[in-house]
Design an enzyme around this catalytic site. Structure first.
Site, PDB file in Angstrom:
ATOM      1  N   ARG A  44       9.982   6.471   5.075  1.00  0.00           N
ATOM      2  CA  ARG A  44      10.262   8.187   5.392  1.00  0.00           C
ATOM      3  C   ARG A  44      10.781   8.503   6.344  1.00  0.00           C
ATOM      4  O   ARG A  44      11.236   9.129   6.370  1.00  0.00           O
ATOM      5  CB  ARG A  44       8.698   8.642   5.062  1.00  0.00           C
ATOM      6  N   ASP A  95       1.351   5.269   0.611  1.00  0.00           N
ATOM      7  CA  ASP A  95       0.508   6.255   0.765  1.00  0.00           C
ATOM      8  C   ASP A  95       0.620   7.429  -0.463  1.00  0.00           C
ATOM      9  O   ASP A  95       0.797   7.262  -1.425  1.00  0.00           O
ATOM     10  CB  ASP A  95       1.186   7.292   2.190  1.00  0.00           C
ATOM     11  N   ARG A 112       1.292  -1.558   0.311  1.00  0.00           N
ATOM     12  CA  ARG A 112       0.069  -0.047   0.120  1.00  0.00           C
ATOM     13  C   ARG A 112       0.805   0.934  -0.504  1.00  0.00           C
ATOM     14  O   ARG A 112       1.765   1.656   1.139  1.00  0.00           O
ATOM     15  CB  ARG A 112      -0.806  -0.223   1.718  1.00  0.00           C
TER      16      ARG A 112
END
Lengths: 245, 245
Positions: A198, A52, A50
């Protein structure tokens, strides 16, 4: 009935992430809309990971069942590419086992993160890289990156709402200067927690600007406390680059 | 009262070209909105050239009068960059003579045009380059490009609604392979007719694919008939790169 796996690139700028189906625009939603246009029935698809909002993909893998036997794999690829919006593109499509699951069968995932360190912004790359106009000490960042490698508890590098097992394996973190003002951080691992890449990049940037010593990364990992880690790097520099099965 | 000249980059994707002020979004309109926000009065600005819808700029020059004496040139630059939308950026701002006119005083203009010849589209460059998935014969294109150089009547390479003097001087046309699948066409001239660079690129592409012999370019120029020239290359590959005074 055949199962196929598509290797898909998308520009994440105008998507509310990969997952989800209605209300907001998502990659999965657009992909399933395209499948419905081609096959005249609802076809569910499954991605390898997934991404973002704002995060891109070069090699997301999306699997789905082809509900008819008439079309060749090449026909399916061409038909889908002709109806998909111009920010999603199927680079490759191939038949796989009916038991194929792109999420649970992935052995390795590779993410790329681009940091642009030019003193002025480059507007043509504004949604493609993180503009971070500071000199970065690559050697210090490489030293820090070593601490991420291995099977560890990454509780300090996830977001609060990810309640899965925090133990993950990072195989390798490479830091490459691709041009004078561009740095690529390549992270290879088995699977990742939410925002993990991140968060890793955000802390490597702290080391690169000499705000933190490389050793600090080791301490943060050992603290298993996400309040110790710095802010995430922004989504626009991140690419879900490749999945290996 | 001071006159300043701004060297401006913009991503032309979401603009209806450079020129114009209300109704549609234009670079000039957004620039004048920013000037009005900073100076609390209407300030007219003048560009070096009008770019069409979808055409980019790396070095458009925009001149305007600074209505107050309080702000330094650096202050003006920073204030404008902080209110301009994120697809326009002032790279440089300097004081010039009160008589400066960026359109009539330009001695040389340089345009860059990028052709991406990869077999599959690159979605991350979809608004930045012309995706033209054919092998191009660079040597033939270079031979053809020579015919454009010099002071000539470019009636065959303008659009119908440009009624200005069709005699223009092209100083140089260079064709450079910047990477395996990317070709840069650099066109230097004094001033250009409407769509002239895109028409030149469109015909060079015909030569590159061996549809036309290089000699055909000479014949089309001599025909002074725009119906002889091929379709324009699309706007997304074109950059107004630099102006010299």
């Amino acid at each position: 009935m055949r199962m196929v796996a598509a290797t898909v690139a998308y520009d994440g700028t105008d998507f509310y992430g990969y997952q989800g189906q209605r209300t907001f625009r998502t990659v999965q939603g657009d992909f399933e809309n395209a499948l419905e246009k081609i096959f005249k029935e609802k076809v569910i698809c499954h991605g390898s990971g997934r991404t973002d909002t704002g995060v891109h993909a070069y090699g997301q893998v999306i699997a789905f069942k082809v509900p008819n036997d008439r079309m060749t794999v090449q026909n399916v690829k061409d038909a889908l590419n002709s109806v998909l919006p111009n920010d999603i593109y199927i680079r490759e499509l191939k038949e796989v086992s009916l038991k194929f699951n792109p999420r649970f069968m992935a052995k390795k995932r590779i993410y790329h993160y681009y940091i642009y360190t030019g003193k002025q912004p480059n507007i043509f790359m504004r949604n493609r890289v993180w503009w971070f106009p500071y000199d970065l000490d690559i050697e210090k960042m490489r030293e820090a990156a070593k601490h991420f490698e291995g099977e560890k508890d990454f509780s300090s590098f996830k977001t609060g709402n990810d309640e899965r097992n925090p133990i993950r394996e990072i195989k390798r973190v490479r830091i490459i200067r691709t041009s004078k003002d561009m740095i690529l951080i390549r992270v290879e691992g088995t699977s990742f927690l939410k925002r993990m890449v991140r968060n890793i990049v955000g802390s490597l940037a702290k080391v690169g600007t000499n705000t933190w010593e490389p050793q600090r990364i080791k301490e943060i990992i050992e603290a298993k406390d996400r309040s110790k880690a710095p802010a995430s790097a922004p989504p626009e520099g991140l690419y879900f680059y490749r999945v290996m099965f």
